[in-house]
Design a protein around this motif. Structure first.
Motif, PDB file in Angstrom:
ATOM      1  N   ALA A 765     -42.434  47.588 -36.848  1.00 38.44           N
ATOM      2  CA  ALA A 765     -41.159  47.426 -36.968  1.00 38.44           C
ATOM      3  C   ALA A 765     -40.645  48.229 -38.284  1.00 38.44           C
ATOM      4  O   ALA A 765     -41.473  48.305 -39.355  1.00 38.44           O
ATOM      5  CB  ALA A 765     -40.736  45.959 -37.261  1.00 38.44           C
ATOM      6  N   ARG A 766     -39.222  48.574 -38.547  1.00 34.58           N
ATOM      7  CA  ARG A 766     -38.849  49.129 -39.575  1.00 34.58           C
ATOM      8  C   ARG A 766     -37.619  48.675 -40.106  1.00 34.58           C
ATOM      9  O   ARG A 766     -36.738  48.062 -39.506  1.00 34.58           O
ATOM     10  CB  ARG A 766     -38.640  50.704 -39.223  1.00 34.58           C
ATOM     11  CG  ARG A 766     -39.761  51.679 -38.735  1.00 34.58           C
ATOM     12  CD  ARG A 766     -39.208  52.735 -38.135  1.00 34.58           C
ATOM     13  NE  ARG A 766     -38.158  53.524 -39.025  1.00 34.58           N
ATOM     14  CZ  ARG A 766     -38.753  54.704 -39.619  1.00 34.58           C
ATOM     15  NH1 ARG A 766     -39.885  54.773 -39.824  1.00 34.58           N
ATOM     16  NH2 ARG A 766     -37.487  55.219 -40.134  1.00 34.58           N
ATOM     17  N   ALA A 767     -37.327  48.510 -41.381  1.00 35.79           N
ATOM     18  CA  ALA A 767     -36.454  47.745 -41.869  1.00 35.79           C
ATOM     19  C   ALA A 767     -35.688  48.475 -43.305  1.00 35.79           C
ATOM     20  O   ALA A 767     -36.707  48.793 -43.862  1.00 35.79           O
ATOM     21  CB  ALA A 767     -36.611  46.318 -42.288  1.00 35.79           C
ATOM     22  N   LEU A 777     -29.083  46.902 -35.622  1.00 36.46           N
ATOM     23  CA  LEU A 777     -30.290  46.846 -34.928  1.00 36.46           C
ATOM     24  C   LEU A 777     -30.557  47.972 -33.854  1.00 36.46           C
ATOM     25  O   LEU A 777     -29.694  48.200 -33.056  1.00 36.46           O
ATOM     26  CB  LEU A 777     -30.336  45.455 -34.178  1.00 36.46           C
ATOM     27  CG  LEU A 777     -29.827  44.444 -35.028  1.00 36.46           C
ATOM     28  CD1 LEU A 777     -29.710  42.986 -34.067  1.00 36.46           C
ATOM     29  CD2 LEU A 777     -30.641  44.074 -36.133  1.00 36.46           C
ATOM     30  N   LEU A 811     -35.041  40.680 -32.905  1.00 37.22           N
ATOM     31  CA  LEU A 811     -34.569  40.984 -34.077  1.00 37.22           C
ATOM     32  C   LEU A 811     -33.530  40.181 -34.824  1.00 37.22           C
ATOM     33  O   LEU A 811     -33.481  39.584 -35.809  1.00 37.22           O
ATOM     34  CB  LEU A 811     -34.199  42.627 -34.411  1.00 37.22           C
ATOM     35  CG  LEU A 811     -35.194  43.669 -33.861  1.00 37.22           C
ATOM     36  CD1 LEU A 811     -34.341  44.954 -33.871  1.00 37.22           C
ATOM     37  CD2 LEU A 811     -36.357  43.681 -34.804  1.00 37.22           C
ATOM     38  N   ALA A 814     -35.505  37.250 -35.972  1.00 37.95           N
ATOM     39  CA  ALA A 814     -36.291  37.704 -37.096  1.00 37.95           C
ATOM     40  C   ALA A 814     -35.605  37.361 -38.360  1.00 37.95           C
ATOM     41  O   ALA A 814     -35.897  36.848 -39.444  1.00 37.95           O
ATOM     42  CB  ALA A 814     -37.106  39.025 -37.041  1.00 37.95           C
ATOM     43  N   LEU A 835     -45.458  41.292 -32.862  1.00 37.95           N
ATOM     44  CA  LEU A 835     -44.235  42.012 -33.101  1.00 37.95           C
ATOM     45  C   LEU A 835     -43.337  41.083 -34.014  1.00 37.95           C
ATOM     46  O   LEU A 835     -42.586  41.765 -35.007  1.00 37.95           O
ATOM     47  CB  LEU A 835     -43.423  42.257 -31.806  1.00 37.95           C
ATOM     48  CG  LEU A 835     -42.058  43.218 -31.963  1.00 37.95           C
ATOM     49  CD1 LEU A 835     -42.425  44.510 -32.674  1.00 37.95           C
ATOM     50  CD2 LEU A 835     -41.441  43.400 -30.740  1.00 37.95           C
ATOM     51  N   ALA A 839     -42.124  42.422 -37.594  1.00 37.96           N
ATOM     52  CA  ALA A 839     -40.517  42.186 -38.057  1.00 37.96           C
ATOM     53  C   ALA A 839     -40.278  41.384 -39.144  1.00 37.96           C
ATOM     54  O   ALA A 839     -39.477  41.793 -40.000  1.00 37.96           O
ATOM     55  CB  ALA A 839     -39.647  41.708 -36.895  1.00 37.96           C
ATOM     56  N   LEU A 843     -38.573  42.906 -42.869  1.00 38.30           N
ATOM     57  CA  LEU A 843     -37.417  42.051 -43.366  1.00 38.30           C
ATOM     58  C   LEU A 843     -37.751  41.736 -44.554  1.00 38.30           C
ATOM     59  O   LEU A 843     -36.996  41.618 -45.570  1.00 38.30           O
ATOM     60  CB  LEU A 843     -36.969  41.555 -42.263  1.00 38.30           C
ATOM     61  CG  LEU A 843     -36.381  41.585 -41.039  1.00 38.30           C
ATOM     62  CD1 LEU A 843     -36.052  40.740 -39.944  1.00 38.30           C
ATOM     63  CD2 LEU A 843     -35.214  42.252 -41.462  1.00 38.30           C
TER      64      LEU A 843
END
Length: 1064
Positions: A765-767, A777, A811, A814, A835, A839, A843
């Motif tokens: 996951a990327r944030a 999202l 997401l 999350a 996952l 996430a 985050l």
């Protein structure tokens, strides 16, 4: 252990002595059919003996005629035909066969009744339990005999007629070794006995081929010795007979021939004169090889009373007809050397001996709730009782069907039955020894009342001899109590007939008050009771034992026993739940539903759920209510698993969500009452009760928040990405034990591996922070132009986070669980634990907080419980933590997961990589219903599920040791065992296509298992040879019907979760 398939009886007939008992015993048979003790298609008939004096043979002939008549009518015939016997398995159970034949010559019909149970020997309750029974119930002698006939003696026999007495305690090994090859004629089942026992019983004389030569009753010493086997024991007449179809047809043919027609109801209805016929010494004896015709015709069976001598000529004709029909039929013996037989005599000492356990250190307590078990003497037994307070029971004593409240002291050698709490006070301050005290339900001229009898353990029920009462001579009794002989017997009654049977001892009606045990117990200490007790006794209407028998209300007796059984069962249910016992309530639930009293059980479960203050216990209680509702649907109304968000149930759910158990349970019960009218509603209500249980599970698992913490860190630069990457995971042992509530009720242990698939860490996951007050999202690979993109500008855009298939639900959830945004919590999100961990980690870091891996494990557990219907901790432990490790949680709250890294030999990780493969099976995994099924089995505490759960935890430690040793064959065995355990835990988790694939791969692997819950998805293999991907692809390519599968390389990941800060 599963019960082997028994005989699929066509007809079961229970013969009984009293006309007013027919409906009562018919209902008892039907109840046993509802309990699945009798096949559903079996025709059940309770049949009154046509006349008291027709004897055991006449009762058998009449029962056979009734069976043939009903089968003929069912087959569409208008007359009785023996053709219906050719495909029928018929069981005739006699309640008054009475093999102890000397009793019949000494007692009148009412004197033959069993003095220790108002419903006879068949319904005498035994101190045994059947743990495999699907429906909980007290075990009667009839139940044991039905089990023996259906699962031990009956299997393998051809169509025909079995006859079984119910006046004996029988034991038969599971495989008695009876051969039916080439069988014809009739066969008697003989069990071993001593020569001393045989002196007052019947024995078979047989030849080396097993043919019966003669039958002796109370034979001489020489005759008994002639019957002895090499081990010195003799084959006893046991009350068990089988007639082939041919022999049964010959016997049935006699019902139209005078004088044998008088043995049946048809003959009696036609005005024929009754004739007494013995099953063993008339019907069977004429088939014995050594018996001559002239001796047989003039003979007289032992069970013929003295007053029957004037009908010798009449009986001569009956025997002649039997000889003509049956003489050519062979009679053989099946001897069961490992069995045992005990006739249920009228001796209180022998009766107590059969129900107690001399030498046992403790008491045998069956279907009873006892507050102070330490007061029960060694070897005593308690059956279907509720004992409150200090109730002391001496060694060798028996309590049955009693609700007593102490202090009570029952000493040695006592049998006490049928007393309710209202009669407890009469026992206070007394110490009973060697006594039989019973409460009876009676009908006097249509009015129902209670009566109580008291006799001594050593008293004799025979008419001959000096006789005793309360273990003393009559003269001593008269002197002690002030009672006189004219109080008990009419002046014109001959002295020889003045005995216990005929003594008017027992009050049945008092002019001004209800009767109680005190109206008999005063006789034990007349001086203490005073003359007032004697006057009250004399003022009462009293009956003798033989006068009392026709007044016994057997329907009320059985109803009272059933009521008491369920009363103690409600106490049991409460205790099992509150004490958190691993004892299944499913058989009790089945009993309550099938016998028409689910309401009190659900009310008790409501009380436990509302009052216990423990969400774990309350959840189990609600799951039991769901089971009750499911059972009430009787297999109709749809599947148990399904949605549970009907608006009508929102109010009770909201109370539970707020932690108000009492109001929530009350609201659930109020709503439940509206859903009881038909199966479909019952099933839907059951689903909502399981949904309510999930709310309580989530509240218990929320305790994992205690172990979630974060520390502030520097925010990433504007536009900078936080990238989280994780490996996949495979579980080698212990899965399901991590699933709440098992994780905190049993304690979980799972061994898992973090793995790369085809060299990649497949989960991430990327944030990053953006200047706009919005959430952007994106779902899918970054380079995929088809990836879904969602913009959330308000809280309303997040409201669908709880819908599993809604775009971006994971997401959105999350963000909520990370505390970045806050919305009102709802139910049900199905997501990937690894996952979710990735996430959350991304985050939190993007928001300027760092969360340790162990804290993240608990955060994911919390996330899944808040937003879904379940999920354990093994996925996040397996994917967020590196390498090979065991995750454990203790049987306690708050729920804490601890992880131990497993150290393996040098070079073993590479060896494992060379032998480990992952196969996508082509079958979509459907774990949701599997989870519901597992939780349902766990909450029901089904013995197999409980044992398997313990094995999963134990097996994890064994698997960890195999890794420490670096043994691939041992690990293969672990995988194979683990897959079997998964299938036991969740039946249905192995699709046929997967089974076909596993069978094809089996020769090439040490072991294999589907990942996670099973049902499809990925299969992982431990191959015998290294680097087998191409070889196994070739093997599977040759196999038809496997679907869209693929094989992938896997290797142990030694990094686990990783976080990176990357530029735009």
């Amino acid at each position: 252990m599963e019960q082997p398939k028994g005989v699929d009886w066509t007809v079961i007939i229970l013969t009984c002595q009293y006309k007013d008992s027919v409906e009562v015993f018919q209902r008892e048979l039907e109840i046993r059919q509802k309990r699945e003790q009798i096949p559903a298609r079996t025709l059940l008939l309770a049949v009154e003996d046509p006349e008291v004096h027709v004897g055991s043979g006449g009762a058998t002939l009449n029962a056979l005629l009734v069976a043939a008549e009903h089968l003929s009518a069912r087959a569409g015939f208008t007359v009785v035909t023996s053709d219906v016997l050719h495909s029928a398995w018929i069981l005739i159970l006699h309640m008054a066969l009475c093999l102890k034949l000397f009793c019949l010559s000494l007692l009148p019909p009412q004197g033959r009744d069993f003095p220790f149970d108002d419903c006879g020997r068949a319904f005498t309750c035994l101190p045994v339990e059947n743990p495999q029974a699907p429906v909980e119930a007290v075990v009667c002698n009839l139940d044991c005999l039905l089990d023996i006939m259906s699962h031990r003696l009956g299997p393998g026999s051809p169509p025909g007629v079995w006859v079984c007495s119910t006046d004996m305690l029988l034991s038969v090994p599971p495989n008695p070794g009876i051969s039916w090859d080439g069988f014809r004629g009739a066969r008697v089942i003989a069990l071993p006995g001593s020569t001393a026992y045989a002196r007052n019983h019947g024995v078979y004389l047989m030849d080396s081929q097993g043919f019966v030569l003669d039958i002796y009753y109370q034979g001489t010493e020489a005759e008994i010795q002639r019957c002895a086997r090499p081990d010195g024991r003799v084959p006893l007449v046991s009350g068990l007979v089988f007639f082939s179809v041919e022999t049964a047809e010959h016997l049935l043919a006699t019902h139209v021939s005078p004088p044998l027609d008088a043995c049946t109801y048809m003959g009696l209805d036609s005005g024929a004169r009754p004739v007494q016929l013995s099953l063993f010494f008339d019907i069977l004896l004429c088939m014995a090889r050594n018996v001559r015709r002239e001796d047989f015709l003039v003979g007289q069976p032992p069970e013929m009373g003295q007053g029957d001598a004037d009908i010798a000529g009449y009986r001569h004709g009956a025997r002649a007809e039997l000889w003509r029909e049956l003489r050519d039929q062979p009679l053989t013996v099946a001897y069961v050397p490992d069995g045992s037989y005990n006739y249920m005599t009228n001796s209180a000492s022998e009766f107590l001996h059969s129900l107690t356990f001399p030498g046992n250190p403790g008491a045998q307590v069956v279907h009873s709730q006892v507050e102070e078990r330490q007061l029960l003497g060694a070897g005593s037994s308690v059956v279907s009782c509720l004992l409150e307070g200090p109730v002391q029971l001496g060694p060798g004593s028996v309590l049955q069907h009693c609700h007593l409240r102490g202090p009570i002291h029952i000493g040695t050698g006592c049998f006490v039955s049928g007393l309710d709490v209202a009669q407890s006070e009469a026992l206070h301050g007394l110490e009973l020894h060697d006594l039989v005290l019973q409460g009876h339900h009676v009908q006097l001229h249509g009015a129902r009342s209670r009566a109580f009898t008291l006799v001594g353990r050593l008293d004799s029920w025979e008419r001959q001899g000096t006789g005793t009462y309360l273990n003393m001579s009559w003269s001593q009794f008269f002197q002690k109590t002030g009672i006189r002989d004219w109080d008990l017997w009419d002046p014109d009654m001959p002295p020889i007939e003045r005995c216990l049977l005929s003594a008017r001892l027992f009050p049945v009606l008092h002019p001004s008050r209800a009767l109680g045990p005190q109206d008999m117990l005063w006789m034990l200490d007349p001086q203490e009771a005073g003359s007032k007790a004697l006057r009250a006794w004399r003022a009462s209407w009293r009956l003798s034992w033989e006068q009392l028998q026709p007044c016994l209300d057997r329907a009320a007796t059985l109803a009272s026993r059933r009521h008491l059984f369920f009363r103690q069962a409600l106490h049991k249910a409460r205790h099992v739940l509150e004490a958190r016992q691993d004892l299944s309530l499913r058989p009790l639930i089945q009993a309550a539903v099938r016998e028409g009293c689910p309401g009190p059980l659900m009310a008790t479960l409501d009380q436990v759920a509302a009052g216990v203050g423990d969400p774990g216990v309350a959840a189990r209680a609600l799951a039991c209510v769901a089971d009750v509702l499911g059972c009430m649907a009787e297999g109709q109304g749809g599947l148990r698993s399904g949605p549970a968000a009907n608006p009508e149930w929102v109010r009770p759910f909201s109370y539970l969500e707020c932690g108000d158990l009492a109001r929530g349970v009350a609201a659930l019960a109020e709503e439940r009452d509206k859903w009881l009218s038909r199966p479909a509603l019952l099933v839907r209500a059951a689903r909502h009760y399981e949904g309510a249980g999930q709310i309580l599970i989530r509240q218990a698992v929320m305790s994992a928040q205690h172990f979630v913490s974060s520390v502030p860190v520097e925010l990433p630069a504007p536009g900078q990405w936080v990238v989280a990457e994780c490996p996949a995971r495979v579980d080698f042992s212990g899965g399901w034990s991590d699933t709440p509530p098992l994780a905190y009720e049993l304690g979980g242990a799972v061994l898992g591996l973090a793995v790369r698939v085809n060299g990649r860490r497949p989960i991430g996951a990327r944030a990053r922070c953006i200047p706009e007050p919005e959430l952007w999202l994106a779902l899918g690979p970054r380079q995929d132009k088809m990836a879904t993109k969602i913009v959330c500008g308000s809280l309303d855009d997040l409201q669908d986070y709880c819908q599993p298939h809604a775009p971006g639900a994971l997401l959105k959830a999350a963000f909520i669980c990370a505390g970045i945004v806050s919305v009102h919590s709802k139910l049900s999100l199905s997501t990937s634990s690894i996952l979710a961990g990735a996430a959350l980690a991304a985050l939190q870091r993007a928001a300027g907080r760092a969360v340790g891996t162990e804290a993240l494990i608990h955060a994911v557990l919390h996330l899944e419980q808040v937003l879904t219907t379940g999920g354990g901790w093994q996925d996040q432990v397996g994917g967020l933590m590196p390498g090979i490790k065991v995750g454990r949680s203790r049987a306690q709250l708050p729920l804490k997961v601890e992880v131990e890294e497993i150290t393996v030999p040098v070079g073993f990780v590479q060896k494992l990589n060379d032998h480990l493969l992952l196969v996508y099976t082509g079958k979509t995994r459907l774990a949701r219903n599997l989870l519901q099924d597992v939780l349902r089995s766990w909450y029901a505490r089904l013995p197999a599920a409980v044992q398997n759960a313990h094995n999963l935890v134990r097996h994890t430690e064994e698997c960890a040791e195999a890794f420490r040793q670096g043994s691939l064959p041992l690990l293969g065995q672990c995988l194979t065992s683990y897959w079997e355990q998964k299938k036991l835990m969740a039946p249905g988790c192995e699709p046929l296509a997967v089974r076909r694939m596993m069978d094809v791969l089996a020769p090439h692997v040490h072991g294999q298992s589907l990942a996670g819950a099973g049902g499809g998805g990925f299969l992982y293999l431990l191959t015998k040879e290294p680097r087998q991907k191409e070889a196994l692809e070739a093997v599977l390519a040759k196999t038809e019907g496997l679907g869209n599968y693929s094989i992938h390389l896997v290797e142990v990941d030694t990094q686990g979760l990783s976080l990176q800060l990357l530029g735009d």
